[in-house]
Design a protein around this motif. Structure first.
Motif, PDB file in Angstrom:
ATOM      1  N   PRO A  38       0.837  -1.207   0.000  1.00  0.00           N
ATOM      2  CA  PRO A  38       0.000   0.000   0.000  1.00  0.00           C
ATOM      3  C   PRO A  38       0.872   1.258   0.000  1.00  0.00           C
ATOM      4  O   PRO A  38       1.950   1.275   0.584  1.00  0.00           O
ATOM      5  N   SER A  39       0.388   2.269  -0.660  1.00  0.00           N
ATOM      6  CA  SER A  39       1.058   3.571  -0.629  1.00  0.00           C
ATOM      7  C   SER A  39       0.456   4.394   0.498  1.00  0.00           C
ATOM      8  O   SER A  39      -0.451   3.938   1.194  1.00  0.00           O
ATOM      9  N   LEU A  40       0.917   5.621   0.647  1.00  0.00           N
ATOM     10  CA  LEU A  40       0.320   6.511   1.630  1.00  0.00           C
ATOM     11  C   LEU A  40      -0.982   7.131   1.122  1.00  0.00           C
ATOM     12  O   LEU A  40      -1.702   7.757   1.894  1.00  0.00           O
ATOM     13  N   ARG A  41      -1.288   6.955  -0.156  1.00  0.00           N
ATOM     14  CA  ARG A  41      -2.544   7.441  -0.726  1.00  0.00           C
ATOM     15  C   ARG A  41      -3.604   6.364  -0.474  1.00  0.00           C
ATOM     16  O   ARG A  41      -3.468   5.232  -0.910  1.00  0.00           O
ATOM     17  N   THR A  42      -4.625   6.712   0.245  1.00  0.00           N
ATOM     18  CA  THR A  42      -5.651   5.764   0.671  1.00  0.00           C
ATOM     19  C   THR A  42      -6.201   4.942  -0.491  1.00  0.00           C
ATOM     20  O   THR A  42      -6.648   5.498  -1.497  1.00  0.00           O
TER      21      THR A  42
ATOM     22  N   ARG B  81       1.511   1.135  -4.266  1.00  0.00           N
ATOM     23  CA  ARG B  81       2.629   1.910  -4.803  1.00  0.00           C
ATOM     24  C   ARG B  81       2.630   1.844  -6.330  1.00  0.00           C
ATOM     25  O   ARG B  81       2.960   2.818  -6.999  1.00  0.00           O
ATOM     26  N   ARG B  82       2.257   0.687  -6.877  1.00  0.00           N
ATOM     27  CA  ARG B  82       2.193   0.523  -8.326  1.00  0.00           C
ATOM     28  C   ARG B  82       1.241   1.541  -8.945  1.00  0.00           C
ATOM     29  O   ARG B  82       1.501   2.083 -10.009  1.00  0.00           O
TER      30      ARG B  82
ATOM     31  N   GLU C 190      -1.219  -0.430 -13.721  1.00  0.00           N
ATOM     32  CA  GLU C 190      -0.907  -0.865 -12.355  1.00  0.00           C
ATOM     33  C   GLU C 190      -0.496  -2.337 -12.322  1.00  0.00           C
ATOM     34  O   GLU C 190       0.271  -2.747 -11.453  1.00  0.00           O
ATOM     35  N   THR C 191      -0.969  -3.134 -13.272  1.00  0.00           N
ATOM     36  CA  THR C 191      -0.699  -4.575 -13.270  1.00  0.00           C
ATOM     37  C   THR C 191       0.481  -4.972 -14.154  1.00  0.00           C
ATOM     38  O   THR C 191       0.789  -6.155 -14.250  1.00  0.00           O
ATOM     39  N   LEU C 192       1.125  -4.014 -14.784  1.00  0.00           N
ATOM     40  CA  LEU C 192       2.269  -4.335 -15.635  1.00  0.00           C
ATOM     41  C   LEU C 192       3.377  -5.011 -14.830  1.00  0.00           C
ATOM     42  O   LEU C 192       3.518  -4.753 -13.624  1.00  0.00           O
ATOM     43  N   PRO C 193       4.184  -5.843 -15.480  1.00  0.00           N
ATOM     44  CA  PRO C 193       5.370  -6.354 -14.776  1.00  0.00           C
ATOM     45  C   PRO C 193       6.202  -5.167 -14.274  1.00  0.00           C
ATOM     46  O   PRO C 193       6.211  -4.091 -14.891  1.00  0.00           O
TER      47      PRO C 193
END
Length: 186
Positions: free
Chosen positions: A57-61, A65-66, A106-109
């Motif tokens: 998870p990022s800090l953006r709710t 991170r991806r 977001e799902t890219l390798p």
């Protein structure tokens, strides 16, 4: 100091030759510098993460991170494409930058996601460098900013926020002190 800086720039241009590209005189140099520093900060924080950490998870709710990485890259791509369209540049290879494209990116390798950042940021920088003085004030329909001039600060904010939102040590205080209020404004 300005005379010495101008002389140094002139000498650099002479060494680099006729094929080198430079920002137009009317370009928003301070905002471009913030965007380019933001890019460096964002990429530095991204490169500190191993591929597995990108799913955290990022800090953006609600965002990984991806997703933060993909959003920064796709914003760069969207801005570059909008400026090309407004200024009569090549439009034959436009890529999608909408919500569906974000979901897919977001799902890219991990390597492809990192490459997307590199390519999108380079594309945006090339478009900025190729704008003429007059094109910096070109209208950009369909974006949250009105002119090409405003894209530099818009993207600087996204990159600095992205560097923080990755959640691995990026801080707003890493930005230049005189620009923090500008960058934090939304």
């Amino acid at each position: 100091m300005s005379d010495a800086l101008d002389a140094a720039r002139a000498a650099l241009k002479a060494r680099q030759g006729a094929g080198a590209r430079y920002d137009a005189a009317a370009a928003p140099s301070r905002d471009l510098a913030l965007a380019r520093l933001g890019r460096a900060a964002f990429v530095r924080k991204l490169n500190e993460l191993d591929d597995g950490e990108l799913w955290a998870p990022s800090l953006r709710t609600g965002w990984t991170r991806r997703r933060v990485v993909a959003a920064c890259a796709l914003e760069a791509r969207a801005l570059a494409q909008a400026m090309q369209l407004a200024c009569g540049g090549p439009t034959d290879e436009f890529a999608e930058t909408d919500a569906a494209a974000l979901d897919l990116a977001e799902t890219l390798p991990a390597r492809a996601l990192r490459n997307l950042v590199h390519h999108a940021e380079t594309h945006l920088d090339v478009v900025w460098r190729d704008l003429t003085d007059a094109q910096w004030d070109a209208a950009l329909p369909g974006l949250t900013v009105a002119t090409a001039r405003e894209t530099a600060l818009l993207h600087a904010r996204a990159l600095w926020r992205g560097a923080v939102d990755l959640g691995n040590g990026g801080r707003w205080t890493d930005a230049p002190a005189d620009a923090r209020a500008l960058l934090a404004a939304q």
